[in-house]
Design a protein around this motif. Structure first.
Motif, PDB file in Angstrom:
ATOM      1  N   ASP A 105      45.208  31.124  44.278  1.00 33.25           N
ATOM      2  CA  ASP A 105      44.324  31.492  43.166  1.00 33.25           C
ATOM      3  C   ASP A 105      45.103  32.198  42.071  1.00 33.25           C
ATOM      4  N   GLU A 106      45.905  33.186  42.469  1.00 36.23           N
ATOM      5  CA  GLU A 106      46.684  33.928  41.483  1.00 36.23           C
ATOM      6  C   GLU A 106      47.722  33.026  40.805  1.00 36.23           C
ATOM      7  N   ALA A 107      48.307  32.111  41.567  1.00 37.46           N
ATOM      8  CA  ALA A 107      49.306  31.205  40.990  1.00 37.46           C
ATOM      9  C   ALA A 107      48.706  30.373  39.863  1.00 37.46           C
ATOM     10  N   TYR A 108      47.536  29.808  40.104  1.00 38.21           N
ATOM     11  CA  TYR A 108      46.882  28.996  39.072  1.00 38.21           C
ATOM     12  C   TYR A 108      46.430  29.860  37.894  1.00 38.21           C
ATOM     13  N   LYS A 109      45.847  31.001  38.185  1.00 35.30           N
ATOM     14  CA  LYS A 109      45.362  31.863  37.106  1.00 35.30           C
ATOM     15  C   LYS A 109      46.520  32.323  36.215  1.00 35.30           C
ATOM     16  N   PHE A 110      47.638  32.664  36.828  1.00 38.46           N
ATOM     17  CA  PHE A 110      48.797  33.088  36.059  1.00 38.46           C
ATOM     18  C   PHE A 110      49.287  31.954  35.157  1.00 38.46           C
ATOM     19  N   ALA A 111      49.412  30.751  35.708  1.00 41.67           N
ATOM     20  CA  ALA A 111      49.874  29.606  34.916  1.00 41.67           C
ATOM     21  C   ALA A 111      48.925  29.310  33.762  1.00 41.67           C
ATOM     22  N   GLU A 151      41.851  21.099  43.220  1.00 40.59           N
ATOM     23  CA  GLU A 151      40.617  20.547  42.657  1.00 40.59           C
ATOM     24  C   GLU A 151      39.846  21.616  41.881  1.00 40.59           C
ATOM     25  N   LYS A 152      39.851  22.815  42.409  1.00 41.82           N
ATOM     26  CA  LYS A 152      39.114  23.913  41.777  1.00 41.82           C
ATOM     27  C   LYS A 152      39.653  24.235  40.392  1.00 41.82           C
ATOM     28  N   TYR A 153      40.972  24.231  40.240  1.00 40.59           N
ATOM     29  CA  TYR A 153      41.572  24.676  38.977  1.00 40.59           C
ATOM     30  C   TYR A 153      41.949  23.527  38.040  1.00 40.59           C
ATOM     31  N   ASN A 154      41.769  22.301  38.482  1.00 42.90           N
ATOM     32  CA  ASN A 154      42.074  21.168  37.611  1.00 42.90           C
ATOM     33  C   ASN A 154      40.997  21.038  36.531  1.00 42.90           C
ATOM     34  N   ARG A 155      41.382  21.136  35.283  1.00 46.38           N
ATOM     35  CA  ARG A 155      40.450  21.089  34.152  1.00 46.38           C
ATOM     36  C   ARG A 155      40.922  20.024  33.178  1.00 46.38           C
ATOM     37  N   PHE A 207      43.840  21.950  31.455  1.00 49.70           N
ATOM     38  CA  PHE A 207      44.874  22.386  32.388  1.00 49.70           C
ATOM     39  C   PHE A 207      44.873  21.429  33.574  1.00 49.70           C
ATOM     40  N   THR A 208      46.066  20.978  33.950  1.00 52.40           N
ATOM     41  CA  THR A 208      46.190  20.033  35.057  1.00 52.40           C
ATOM     42  C   THR A 208      46.792  20.722  36.271  1.00 52.40           C
ATOM     43  N   ALA A 209      46.050  20.682  37.369  1.00 49.91           N
ATOM     44  CA  ALA A 209      46.535  21.182  38.657  1.00 49.91           C
ATOM     45  C   ALA A 209      46.805  19.969  39.536  1.00 49.91           C
TER      46      ALA A 209
END
Length: 627
Positions: free
Chosen positions: A76-82, A182-186, A190-192
């Motif tokens: 979670d923190e990794a994606y939020k930071f990016a 899937e949760k952070y892919n927008r 933003f692409t996860a």
């Protein structure tokens, strides 16, 4: 323009750079934006108009070594930071990027995925092993570095007493990895990507690949990641990727990295099993591995001064003493099989022999950070692992040690980023651009670089809509030039400085070729540069200078250029020889992360430790083939 250091707050590591408007060569964001807009295509264009920035190689606390080094920061923190949010690092520092990334691949190690959480929870499956008991004792005693080195050493030498690919251990963890992406892919914002790292180690020699899916979780989640426990042979990885595509209809690719730590194995002239390369091998490698991660924290792998003695920029962040776990000291005969430029040349030789180039790859950079924080900026560098996050003493940490020697943390680079020219910020568009190699690597700078090859570009065209001209009358980086009438190829080169970085020193074109007798050649051409410098009697361009003030970590962008552009023709062209060309862009010197640590924390690094840095970019090549 004077760049100014803003010191840390008590808990922060949030930096920005201020422009001094008194300088006559001031470059601000508006100037750069106008320059970019003047060369962009209309919105209806089918060509990629935007470059997207990302990290395809990031580890979280799920990776066994990252956790052992003290990383408690999760996905979670990794994606939020990016994505540009402020997060708290494993050592309690507040961390934030000055500019968010566009995409991210959380690439935790497939082997041992779930072992570290099990270790911390004292789960029976790991605590019943001798290693589990030993590691937990080390961690309880605060000996994280010793535990991590023990883990890496036993894993790399194949001396673990338990399996690192137990499906029952892996399944719930892989499910969580897919769900987080899937949760952070927008799409559009933003692409996860869904991905992992296959951590092949052969006697300590690095053969790692990052695996990246084009697909969503409904396909990527159906097959567990491939592990080193399954096989350390890349051909077996390709079997697994082929099986995935056949079973799901999906698409996947693999990206090798750190050939500089493979002790001659990454781009060898034989397979892992010892067989000579054949066409089937060449075809498969070219299909599954279209890119090479040419720069990252553990050294830059574009070129080596021993292999390129006439290239004064070949010795950048060079790691050339050992393999990954320092179990085998490196010898010079290994080097040609480890670096991007030499591998590209070897690929031409195999193309002539086999009909297919196995080493026909483009370039990207990424961090390989094990902190969950994708930082490749010298003024915001969180290091390789949690034990090397910012402090007054991290410069002399031991990164790796064995009876044969050691590597210290100051040798790590704040590098790198992956730049992708794509139509939109989505998994499919970015992945497709990676597959066609329309990518470039930087060592941390976010400069914009364009590179086109053709046979009829003229010098005046670079002043107009050269992007449209480049696509319609040539090929972009990653493309192929096929000569039908022995014409001399011409190339459009363009670079725009990072508004938060150093200005531009020069644009170079690196050429490699294969002679008829099987020998290989290379040459670096200075194509366009800042100021009124002239080539010397040996054809070398003098240095642009160094404006870094080491007393306050500032630099002056009055040297260098905001943008550079030109059309270049190969003066040494031979239409009968296979060749490649790629662009290398060099910035003016700027402060290195070691200098920022010195000023922020009162660190006292040894006098022989570099305090300045010369950022650069490497584009994917354009290949030339005779008719």
């Amino acid at each position: 323009m004077m760049k100014k250091l803003l010191l840390l707050s008590a808990i922060g590591l949030l930096l920005s750079c201020a422009n001094d408007s008194k300088n006559k060569n001031v470059t601000d964001d508006s100037t750069i934006s106008e320059s970019v807009n003047s060369t962009q295509l209309e919105a209806t264009s089918s060509y990629p108009e935007n470059v997207y920035w990302g990290d395809t190689h990031l580890h979280t606390s799920l990776s066994l070594d990252a956790g052992a080094f003290g990383n408690t920061t999760g996905m979670d923190e990794a994606y939020k930071f990016a994505m540009g949010e402020t997060v708290t690092s494993s050592t309690g520092l507040q961390a934030k990027l000055s500019r968010p990334l566009d995409f991210l691949v959380v690439a935790d190690h497939s082997d041992g995925m779930g072992v570290f959480p099990g270790l911390m929870n004292e789960d029976e499956f790991i605590m019943k092993t001798a290693e589990g008991k030993r590691w937990k004792k080390m961690l309880d005693e605060g000996k994280n570095t010793e535990a991590a080195i023990d883990i890496i050493g036993n894993f790399s030498q194949g001396t673990l007493s338990f399996k690192t690919n137990d499906p029952e251990m892996m399944k719930p963890v892989w499910k969580d990895v897919v769900a987080a992406a899937e949760k952070y892919n927008r799409p559009g914002k933003f692409t996860a990507f869904i991905g992992y790292e296959w951590t092949s180690l052969i006697r300590g020699n690095n053969m790692h690949r990052v695996v990246i899916y084009r697909d969503n979780g409904d396909k990527a989640g159906t097959q567990l990641p491939f592990t080193n426990e399954d096989s350390s042979d890349p051909e077996r990885l390709w079997d697994n990727l082929e099986s995935y595509e056949a079973n799901t209809g999906g698409k996947v690719l693999a990206i090798p990295h750190n050939g500089n730590l493979s002790n001659g194995m990454m781009f060898a002239e034989t397979t892992v099993s010892g067989k000579a390369l054949d066409k089937a091998y060449a075809d498969r490698r070219a299909k599954w591995e279209p890119l090479y991660e040419v720069t990252q924290i553990k050294g830059d792998a574009e070129a080596h001064p021993f292999l390129s003695p006439n290239d004064e920029y070949a010795d950048y962040g060079t790691w050339d003493r050992t393999n990954l776990d320092y179990s085998q000291v490196k010898t010079k005969d290994m080097l040609q099989y480890e670096y991007g430029r030499s591998a590209l040349k070897l690929g031409l030789k195999f193309k002539n022999q086999l009909g297919t180039n196995p080493y026909k790859f483009g370039f990207i950079g990424s961090t390989d950070s094990h902190t969950s924080l994708a930082t490749a900026d010298d003024n915001n560098f969180f290091g390789k692992a949690a034990n090397a996050e910012p402090s007054d003493h991290r410069w002399d940490h031991i990164f790796m040690e064995s009876p044969k020697g050691k590597i210290l943390t100051w040798e790590t680079l704040a590098s790198g980023y992956a730049a992708v020219w794509a139509n939109e910020n989505t998994r499919t568009s970015l992945w497709d651009a990676m597959k066609r190699k329309e990518t470039y690597a930087t060592t941390g700078s976010r400069m914009k670089v364009r590179f086109f090859g053709g046979f009829n570009f003229t010098s005046d065209q670079v002043e107009g809509d050269f992007v449209k001209i480049g696509y319609e009358n040539g090929v972009p980086m990653g493309g192929d030039l096929k000569n039908t009438n022995n014409s001399v190829p011409s190339f459009i080169v363009y670079a725009l400085m990072d508004p938060e970085g150093g200005s531009l020193d020069r644009i170079q074109i690196v050429k490699g070729w294969a002679n008829k007798d099987g020998s290989l050649g290379e040459k670096v051409y200075d194509v366009v540069w800042s100021g009124d410098r002239k080539l010397d009697a040996k054809g070398k361009l003098p240095s642009v200078g160094n404006s870094v003030n080491v007393e306050n970590a500032t630099w002056d962008n009055s040297i260098g250029a905001t943008e550079l552009k030109s059309v270049w023709k190969d003066p040494d062209f031979n239409p009968e020889l296979e060749a490649f060309y790629y662009v290398r862009v060099i910035e003016i010197p700027t402060p290195r992360w070691t200098l920022y640590d010195k000023l922020r924390y009162g660190a006292k690094p040894s006098k022989d430790i570099p305090l300045t840095n010369t950022e650069r970019a490497y584009t994917s090549p354009i290949w030339y083939a005779p008719k």
